[in-house]
Design a protein around this motif. Structure first.
Motif, PDB file in Angstrom:
ATOM      1  N   LYS A 192     -37.002   7.506  32.668  1.00 16.68           N
ATOM      2  CA  LYS A 192     -36.745   8.946  32.708  1.00 16.68           C
ATOM      3  C   LYS A 192     -35.503   9.350  31.921  1.00 16.68           C
ATOM      4  O   LYS A 192     -35.543  10.260  31.094  1.00 16.68           O
ATOM      5  CB  LYS A 192     -36.607   9.422  34.165  1.00 16.68           C
ATOM      6  CG  LYS A 192     -37.923   9.605  34.883  1.00 16.68           C
ATOM      7  CD  LYS A 192     -37.702  10.363  36.196  1.00 16.68           C
ATOM      8  CE  LYS A 192     -39.025  10.756  36.842  1.00 16.68           C
ATOM      9  NZ  LYS A 192     -38.804  11.535  38.089  1.00 16.68           N
ATOM     10  N   CYS A 193     -34.358   8.693  32.188  1.00 16.97           N
ATOM     11  CA  CYS A 193     -33.097   9.123  31.570  1.00 16.97           C
ATOM     12  C   CYS A 193     -32.560   8.137  30.535  1.00 16.97           C
ATOM     13  O   CYS A 193     -31.544   8.400  29.899  1.00 16.97           O
ATOM     14  CB  CYS A 193     -32.037   9.382  32.637  1.00 16.97           C
ATOM     15  SG  CYS A 193     -31.354   7.880  33.387  1.00 16.97           S
ATOM     16  N   LEU A 194     -33.184   6.977  30.412  1.00 24.74           N
ATOM     17  CA  LEU A 194     -32.883   5.949  29.405  1.00 24.74           C
ATOM     18  C   LEU A 194     -31.650   5.109  29.714  1.00 24.74           C
ATOM     19  O   LEU A 194     -31.296   4.227  28.926  1.00 24.74           O
ATOM     20  CB  LEU A 194     -32.712   6.574  28.000  1.00 24.74           C
ATOM     21  CG  LEU A 194     -33.847   7.479  27.518  1.00 24.74           C
ATOM     22  CD1 LEU A 194     -33.548   7.968  26.107  1.00 24.74           C
ATOM     23  CD2 LEU A 194     -35.184   6.751  27.562  1.00 24.74           C
ATOM     24  N   ILE A 195     -30.983   5.334  30.840  1.00 19.33           N
ATOM     25  CA  ILE A 195     -29.801   4.541  31.131  1.00 19.33           C
ATOM     26  C   ILE A 195     -30.184   3.077  31.320  1.00 19.33           C
ATOM     27  O   ILE A 195     -31.271   2.757  31.808  1.00 19.33           O
ATOM     28  CB  ILE A 195     -29.041   5.079  32.366  1.00 19.33           C
ATOM     29  CG1 ILE A 195     -27.607   4.562  32.363  1.00 19.33           C
ATOM     30  CG2 ILE A 195     -29.765   4.716  33.675  1.00 19.33           C
ATOM     31  CD1 ILE A 195     -26.679   5.317  33.286  1.00 19.33           C
ATOM     32  N   SER A 196     -29.311   2.182  30.910  1.00 21.33           N
ATOM     33  CA  SER A 196     -29.592   0.749  30.951  1.00 21.33           C
ATOM     34  C   SER A 196     -29.143   0.140  32.267  1.00 21.33           C
ATOM     35  O   SER A 196     -28.129   0.558  32.844  1.00 21.33           O
ATOM     36  CB  SER A 196     -28.865   0.053  29.797  1.00 21.33           C
ATOM     37  OG  SER A 196     -28.888  -1.345  29.947  1.00 21.33           O
ATOM     38  N   ASP A 197     -29.877  -0.879  32.734  1.00 17.02           N
ATOM     39  CA  ASP A 197     -29.441  -1.574  33.947  1.00 17.02           C
ATOM     40  C   ASP A 197     -28.268  -2.505  33.662  1.00 17.02           C
ATOM     41  O   ASP A 197     -27.735  -3.140  34.574  1.00 17.02           O
ATOM     42  CB  ASP A 197     -30.594  -2.332  34.608  1.00 17.02           C
ATOM     43  CG  ASP A 197     -31.190  -3.417  33.726  1.00 17.02           C
ATOM     44  OD1 ASP A 197     -30.742  -3.556  32.559  1.00 17.02           O
ATOM     45  OD2 ASP A 197     -32.106  -4.128  34.184  1.00 17.02           O
ATOM     46  N   ALA A 198     -27.826  -2.571  32.391  1.00 16.72           N
ATOM     47  CA  ALA A 198     -26.597  -3.298  32.067  1.00 16.72           C
ATOM     48  C   ALA A 198     -25.358  -2.480  32.441  1.00 16.72           C
ATOM     49  O   ALA A 198     -24.263  -3.032  32.559  1.00 16.72           O
ATOM     50  CB  ALA A 198     -26.562  -3.640  30.577  1.00 16.72           C
ATOM     51  N   VAL A 199     -25.531  -1.159  32.633  1.00 18.96           N
ATOM     52  CA  VAL A 199     -24.410  -0.305  33.057  1.00 18.96           C
ATOM     53  C   VAL A 199     -24.060  -0.663  34.506  1.00 18.96           C
ATOM     54  O   VAL A 199     -24.944  -0.686  35.366  1.00 18.96           O
ATOM     55  CB  VAL A 199     -24.786   1.191  32.948  1.00 18.96           C
ATOM     56  CG1 VAL A 199     -23.652   2.068  33.461  1.00 18.96           C
ATOM     57  CG2 VAL A 199     -25.132   1.544  31.509  1.00 18.96           C
ATOM     58  N   PRO A 200     -22.796  -0.954  34.785  1.00 16.12           N
ATOM     59  CA  PRO A 200     -22.414  -1.334  36.151  1.00 16.12           C
ATOM     60  C   PRO A 200     -22.878  -0.322  37.194  1.00 16.12           C
ATOM     61  O   PRO A 200     -22.709   0.882  37.019  1.00 16.12           O
ATOM     62  CB  PRO A 200     -20.885  -1.397  36.078  1.00 16.12           C
ATOM     63  CG  PRO A 200     -20.589  -1.719  34.654  1.00 16.12           C
ATOM     64  CD  PRO A 200     -21.645  -0.997  33.865  1.00 16.12           C
ATOM     65  N   GLY A 201     -23.486  -0.830  38.263  1.00 19.78           N
ATOM     66  CA  GLY A 201     -23.928   0.023  39.369  1.00 19.78           C
ATOM     67  C   GLY A 201     -25.314   0.596  39.220  1.00 19.78           C
ATOM     68  O   GLY A 201     -25.840   1.187  40.169  1.00 19.78           O
ATOM     69  N   ILE A 202     -25.936   0.449  38.053  1.00 16.86           N
ATOM     70  CA  ILE A 202     -27.268   1.020  37.837  1.00 16.86           C
ATOM     71  C   ILE A 202     -28.331   0.068  38.378  1.00 16.86           C
ATOM     72  O   ILE A 202     -28.351  -1.120  38.062  1.00 16.86           O
ATOM     73  CB  ILE A 202     -27.528   1.304  36.345  1.00 16.86           C
ATOM     74  CG1 ILE A 202     -26.550   2.364  35.835  1.00 16.86           C
ATOM     75  CG2 ILE A 202     -28.961   1.745  36.127  1.00 16.86           C
ATOM     76  CD1 ILE A 202     -26.633   3.703  36.558  1.00 16.86           C
ATOM     77  N   ILE A 203     -29.244   0.616  39.179  1.00 14.53           N
ATOM     78  CA  ILE A 203     -30.336  -0.164  39.763  1.00 14.53           C
ATOM     79  C   ILE A 203     -31.662   0.461  39.337  1.00 14.53           C
ATOM     80  O   ILE A 203     -31.899   1.650  39.550  1.00 14.53           O
ATOM     81  CB  ILE A 203     -30.243  -0.173  41.302  1.00 14.53           C
ATOM     82  CG1 ILE A 203     -28.901  -0.768  41.753  1.00 14.53           C
ATOM     83  CG2 ILE A 203     -31.398  -0.965  41.907  1.00 14.53           C
ATOM     84  CD1 ILE A 203     -28.634  -0.607  43.239  1.00 14.53           C
TER      85      ILE A 203
END
Length: 369
Positions: free
Chosen positions: A6-17
């Motif tokens: 949906k938003c393209l944020i990576s799960d490599a970003v700390p805290g992203i699940i």
């Protein structure tokens, strides 16, 4: 590594699940009422902004000062202030690392709108020394954060100094929502930050590499006489409705920039930014601007399909150092740096003024479960 569908944020970003459905927890937890709360906050800011724009008129030779980088946001801001609000605007540019395309935007816009312009050309040697030092001594949030939040206070401070010199009551910056970090500004720099706090980064003071004259380049309100009236410093796009794609289209339609390429932040940004992104991608495994763009996508302020294409292209250019990614090699040469010298070795907040560091800790505590 995977990205939210949906938003393209990576799960490599700390805290992203990311869930099994490929949707991140930020999107899963995003509710319509969140947007309603943001809309109420924006409405309050917009009412304050409209009042400030009315009250700034005819207090001095110029009603307001606008830092002008040549990007779409600062250019469209000039148009709105001059044409829609009828203000006497002074544009101000700190001429360091601005690409030719952005200069073309600046000249075209100023000629079209007939706006006065002050250009400050500081010592390139000082900035080379500063950027080199910061990239060799990054804090844990990486190169974009470390360099941007030392470099930005320099040109923000230059704008405040110019406004004081010319008695301009209002500085209006083209920061989009999400810029700068919330601890520094949400719509307005606090009065204490502008009127009381020395902006000189603590880690530069203690580094022994910068002399007093070099450190004096940073804004320090304590150098001004008691009773000095400091200008307000606002970010109108934190108050007005904001849509990245619409602004890109409008600046082209209005003839303020030559083409869609000239309106794109990918082409108009500072060349050194490619080196900063490269360093962060190398250290952390994701583009450092991804959280910012993902937030805009989540809030409906940026086009997800556009960035779904652009993000992997940008990362490819960075990794291979091709096309715009060649700026990585050029900037390393300009700064006389090797890739091995791009190092994260300073503590969190090392360059933050104490007031901002305290606010960041308070926000972290309030966000804790």
């Amino acid at each position: 590594m995977a990205n939210c569908v949906k938003c393209l944020i990576s799960d490599a970003v700390p805290g992203i699940i990311l869930g099994k459905n490929g949707i991140c927890h930020l999107c899963e937890n995003y509710k319509p009422e969140d947007s309603q709360i943001l809309d109420r906050q924006r409405a309050e800011r917009e009412a304050d902004l409209e009042k400030a724009l009315r009250e700034c008129k005819n207090q001095a030779e110029y009603d307001c000062l606008v830092p002008l980088s040549g990007g779409k946001d600062s250019i469209y801001l000039l148009y709105k202030l001059k044409v829609e609000y009828g203000l006497k605007v002074l544009a101000f540019t700190t001429d360091i690392n601005i690409p030719p395309l952005a200069w073309d935007n600046i000249r075209r816009t100023l000629n079209k709108l007939d706006i006065d312009h002050v250009v400050y050309r500081p010592s390139e040697q000082f900035y080379q020394k500063l950027f080199r030092h910061l990239l060799k001594n990054q804090e844990p949030r990486g190169a974009v954060y470390t360099v941007s939040y030392v470099y930005a206070p320099l040109f923000e401070g230059d704008a405040i100094k110019l406004a004081l010199e010319k008695n301009i009551p209002l500085i209006l910056a083209g920061y989009s929502p999400g810029q700068p970090e919330p601890e520094r500004m949400l719509y307005e720099f606090s009065r204490d930050l502008i009127a009381k706090v020395d902006w000189t980064p603590p880690a530069l003071k203690t580094s022994t590499e910068f002399d007093e004259l070099e450190l004096s380049r940073f804004f320090n309100p304590q150098n001004y006489p008691s009773g000095t009236v400091f200008p307000r410093y606002l970010a109108p796009y934190h108050a007005w409705p904001y849509n990245q794609e619409q602004i890109m289209q409008k600046v082209v339609q209005l003839g303020l920039v030559k083409s869609g390429k000239h309106a794109s932040p990918i082409f108009s940004n500072y060349p050194i930014n490619w080196l900063l992104m490269y360093s962060d991608l190398k250290h952390f495994g994701y583009n450092p601007y991804l959280p910012e763009f993902s937030a805009l996508i989540r809030e409906g302020k940026a086009n997800v399909n556009q960035w779904r294409i652009l993000v992997p292209i940008i990362d490819f250019m960075l990794k291979k150092k091709v096309f715009l990614g060649r700026e990585v090699t050029r900037s390393l040469k300009w700064l006389d740096l090797s890739e091995k010298e791009l190092t994260v070795n300073h503590p969190l907040g090392a360059y933050d003024p104490p007031m901002i560091a305290t606010r960041r800790l308070q926000n972290a505590k309030s966000d804790a479960p």
